[in-house]
Design an enzyme around this catalytic site. Sequence first.
Site, PDB file in Angstrom:
ATOM      1  N   ASP A   1       0.868  -1.182   0.000  1.00  0.00           N
ATOM      2  CA  ASP A   1       0.000   0.000   0.000  1.00  0.00           C
ATOM      3  C   ASP A   1       0.903   1.230   0.000  1.00  0.00           C
ATOM      4  O   ASP A   1       1.528   1.541   1.014  1.00  0.00           O
ATOM      5  CB  ASP A   1      -0.836   0.033   1.285  1.00  0.00           C
ATOM      6  CG  ASP A   1      -2.248  -0.472   1.092  1.00  0.00           C
ATOM      7  OD1 ASP A   1      -2.774  -0.352  -0.018  1.00  0.00           O
ATOM      8  OD2 ASP A   1      -2.820  -0.981   2.059  1.00  0.00           O
TER       9      ASP A   1
ATOM     10  N   ARG B   1       3.525   3.174   3.292  1.00  0.00           N
ATOM     11  CA  ARG B   1       4.156   2.110   4.079  1.00  0.00           C
ATOM     12  C   ARG B   1       5.663   2.285   4.162  1.00  0.00           C
ATOM     13  O   ARG B   1       6.270   1.882   5.140  1.00  0.00           O
ATOM     14  CB  ARG B   1       3.826   0.738   3.480  1.00  0.00           C
ATOM     15  CG  ARG B   1       2.348   0.457   3.296  1.00  0.00           C
ATOM     16  CD  ARG B   1       1.555   0.640   4.572  1.00  0.00           C
ATOM     17  NE  ARG B   1       0.157   0.256   4.384  1.00  0.00           N
ATOM     18  CZ  ARG B   1      -0.819   0.575   5.209  1.00  0.00           C
ATOM     19  NH1 ARG B   1      -0.551   1.307   6.286  1.00  0.00           N
ATOM     20  NH2 ARG B   1      -2.052   0.193   4.979  1.00  0.00           N
TER      21      ARG B   1
ATOM     22  N   ARG C   1      -7.340  10.434   0.671  1.00  0.00           N
ATOM     23  CA  ARG C   1      -6.903   9.386  -0.251  1.00  0.00           C
ATOM     24  C   ARG C   1      -7.618   9.517  -1.586  1.00  0.00           C
ATOM     25  O   ARG C   1      -7.107   9.066  -2.615  1.00  0.00           O
ATOM     26  CB  ARG C   1      -7.169   8.010   0.358  1.00  0.00           C
ATOM     27  CG  ARG C   1      -6.466   7.764   1.671  1.00  0.00           C
ATOM     28  CD  ARG C   1      -7.011   6.527   2.372  1.00  0.00           C
ATOM     29  NE  ARG C   1      -6.757   5.322   1.611  1.00  0.00           N
ATOM     30  CZ  ARG C   1      -7.311   4.136   1.890  1.00  0.00           C
ATOM     31  NH1 ARG C   1      -8.176   4.025   2.890  1.00  0.00           N
ATOM     32  NH2 ARG C   1      -7.011   3.087   1.163  1.00  0.00           N
TER      33      ARG C   1
ATOM     34  N   LYS D   1      -8.847   1.114  -6.589  1.00  0.00           N
ATOM     35  CA  LYS D   1      -9.707   0.722  -5.467  1.00  0.00           C
ATOM     36  C   LYS D   1     -10.604   1.886  -5.056  1.00  0.00           C
ATOM     37  O   LYS D   1     -10.323   3.029  -5.404  1.00  0.00           O
ATOM     38  CB  LYS D   1      -8.849   0.253  -4.291  1.00  0.00           C
ATOM     39  CG  LYS D   1      -7.804   1.257  -3.772  1.00  0.00           C
ATOM     40  CD  LYS D   1      -6.885   0.569  -2.787  1.00  0.00           C
ATOM     41  CE  LYS D   1      -5.932   1.550  -2.154  1.00  0.00           C
ATOM     42  NZ  LYS D   1      -4.945   0.899  -1.273  1.00  0.00           N
ATOM     43  N   HIS D   2     -11.758   1.565  -4.367  1.00  0.00           N
ATOM     44  CA  HIS D   2     -12.286   0.292  -3.891  1.00  0.00           C
ATOM     45  C   HIS D   2     -13.648   0.098  -4.536  1.00  0.00           C
ATOM     46  O   HIS D   2     -14.598   0.806  -4.181  1.00  0.00           O
ATOM     47  CB  HIS D   2     -12.452   0.310  -2.388  1.00  0.00           C
ATOM     48  CG  HIS D   2     -11.233   0.666  -1.599  1.00  0.00           C
ATOM     49  ND1 HIS D   2     -10.816   1.980  -1.409  1.00  0.00           N
ATOM     50  CD2 HIS D   2     -10.343  -0.118  -0.942  1.00  0.00           C
ATOM     51  CE1 HIS D   2      -9.727   1.985  -0.646  1.00  0.00           C
ATOM     52  NE2 HIS D   2      -9.404   0.728  -0.350  1.00  0.00           N
TER      53      HIS D   2
ATOM     54  N   HIS E   1     -13.294  -1.553   8.171  1.00  0.00           N
ATOM     55  CA  HIS E   1     -12.298  -2.219   9.007  1.00  0.00           C
ATOM     56  C   HIS E   1     -12.939  -2.766  10.283  1.00  0.00           C
ATOM     57  O   HIS E   1     -12.444  -3.733  10.863  1.00  0.00           O
ATOM     58  CB  HIS E   1     -11.177  -1.253   9.397  1.00  0.00           C
ATOM     59  CG  HIS E   1     -10.252  -0.907   8.272  1.00  0.00           C
ATOM     60  ND1 HIS E   1     -10.531   0.076   7.355  1.00  0.00           N
ATOM     61  CD2 HIS E   1      -9.049  -1.407   7.930  1.00  0.00           C
ATOM     62  CE1 HIS E   1      -9.537   0.164   6.490  1.00  0.00           C
ATOM     63  NE2 HIS E   1      -8.618  -0.724   6.811  1.00  0.00           N
TER      64      HIS E   1
ATOM     65  N   ASP F   1     -10.265  -6.591  -1.164  1.00  0.00           N
ATOM     66  CA  ASP F   1      -9.664  -5.846  -0.067  1.00  0.00           C
ATOM     67  C   ASP F   1      -9.302  -6.871   1.000  1.00  0.00           C
ATOM     68  O   ASP F   1      -9.656  -8.054   0.915  1.00  0.00           O
ATOM     69  CB  ASP F   1     -10.652  -4.803   0.474  1.00  0.00           C
ATOM     70  CG  ASP F   1      -9.957  -3.657   1.211  1.00  0.00           C
ATOM     71  OD1 ASP F   1      -8.745  -3.767   1.496  1.00  0.00           O
ATOM     72  OD2 ASP F   1     -10.633  -2.657   1.509  1.00  0.00           O
TER      73      ASP F   1
END
Length: 576
Positions: free
Chosen positions: A164, A172, A233, A263-264, A276, A346
């Site tokens: 990611d 990351r 994002r 995505k998504h 999440h 995902d």
Amino acid sequence: MNGRAIAGGRRRAAGLVALVTATMLPVAACSLAGSAPQAHSSAQAPAGSDENARPQEGAAGGQTAADETPSRLPSAAQLSAARADVAKLSTRRLAAQLVVPRQSGSASAAATALQQQGYGGYAVFRDNLPAGSAAVPAAKAANQGFTRAVEASGRTWPAFISIDQEGGPVTRLDAPLTMFPAAMALGAADDQGLARTVGAASGAELRGLGYTVVLAPDVDVTIGAQDPTIGVRSPSSDPQRVARVGAGLTAGYLDAGIVPTLKHFPGHGSVTADTHVGTVVQPASLAALRQRDLVPFAQLKGAPAIMTAHIVVPALDRDRPATVSHKVLTGLLREELRFGGLIVTDALEMAAVSGRFGAGKAAVEAVRAGADVLLMPADPAAAVDALVAAVDDGTLTRARLEESATRMVATLRAGVHAAPEPSAPGSHQQVAKQLAAASITQISGQCGGKLVGSGISISGGSEVDRAALTRAAQAAGLRTGSGTTVALRGGSTYRAAENAGEAGGGRLTADIVVALDAPYALANDRARVAKLATFGRTPATFAGLVDVLLGRQAAAGTLPVAVGDHAIGSGCGREQ
């Protein structure tokens, strides 16, 4: 900027994407540089937020610069070769090829598991690597080990080594890699060529470390401050801006030899809860989704891979999250939108799926729905066992597993190639500066002139933010500690479970107020001189901010989202 100038700029963007589609030239063969707008020659008022603002461009009309998508889908010959290769795998190895776990344990242990268990690759996170600059050589060594492990298992295709690396809050690997802000900065720049440059730059540095898949770009269309998960994002609330940014980034990543994953699907930017932590329902009608959330995916259907969202869309399937819904993945994405690329789930460990189905059943249901790659199951071994059992009892056919494995292998072979030069970590600082210059947005005060005196007094933000602005100011010869007051608004609307972010705080009052991430709170802040949005907090962003404060560079961006009464397209950059 008058209407004729705006139309001309859009035609140039459309011409670029047509050229990219027709040629797909490597980086060295064509110019990727986006043209940064020039500074104002004299001070003027910013574009207003009503009749003066550029109207939002909807799905049904206006320029669609991403109508033709840069594509590097596998050829018929590559698909045929991949089909023959995966047919040789045992059913267990075939099932394991579709599974891409979260890396756990040491790199050597993970490589051994990759070889022995036959997984397709790994999703790599920051906590898999040592702190500081040591992460770079460690990442390169680990990825080389993963590549050797796949080869040692008899597979003749690249490992699915994914990360990611969207920029901004989803980064990351940080310094010494070149740091880029989140996609909303590209939405503010609204320059498809620049997006391609950024994708190629970031992709080259990742590919140089051995990554083969980047879990980006994010092409969700945000609804603004009510969006708790995606936030900055997303490039924009304007579906066409999102599609343009997505098209540019996709082309750039492919130029760099790394497979991008949009995505998504079918769109996470317009829901008001976080997958999440539990089930999330998208209440919009299918007509509304077609006008907003689905637009970028429909225009970018030539992309090599799309990631699913774990949201429930009652307009299509009243009960099942999109990741495990045949109506969404096969009916809508494959059959209606005619997407022929790789469907990547995902993370299956997320509560919206794992909490309801468990690791094994989630894997089976995702494949039945139409998914190809099973990313990060809560229990990878259980996922493989469940897929094998599903073939044994007839729930799935072996041919269905072969179909997904064929697509996965062929996509990796088609999209992965050696990184173009330069690919060394940190070798694209000039691109980061170019993005900062094009994206910083001013929504109040006089445009193009010097905004500060000989010194500034910095408040707000985090200690790290204040230190970064102090360094940038001092490097530019601007005194700090006293003078024009500059209040930083920190925080981010990206509040996913893994990253709670900062609180935005109450109303700010200063000579200049700067939003470093999501710009929405600027609507209530009081600024005596100017309000600015940077959409990021990278070193290049702070240096660009200082240039704007000193009048060396005009704020060239325009709002990619509405901020109070300021509509999309507002800002000083609209006049350039």
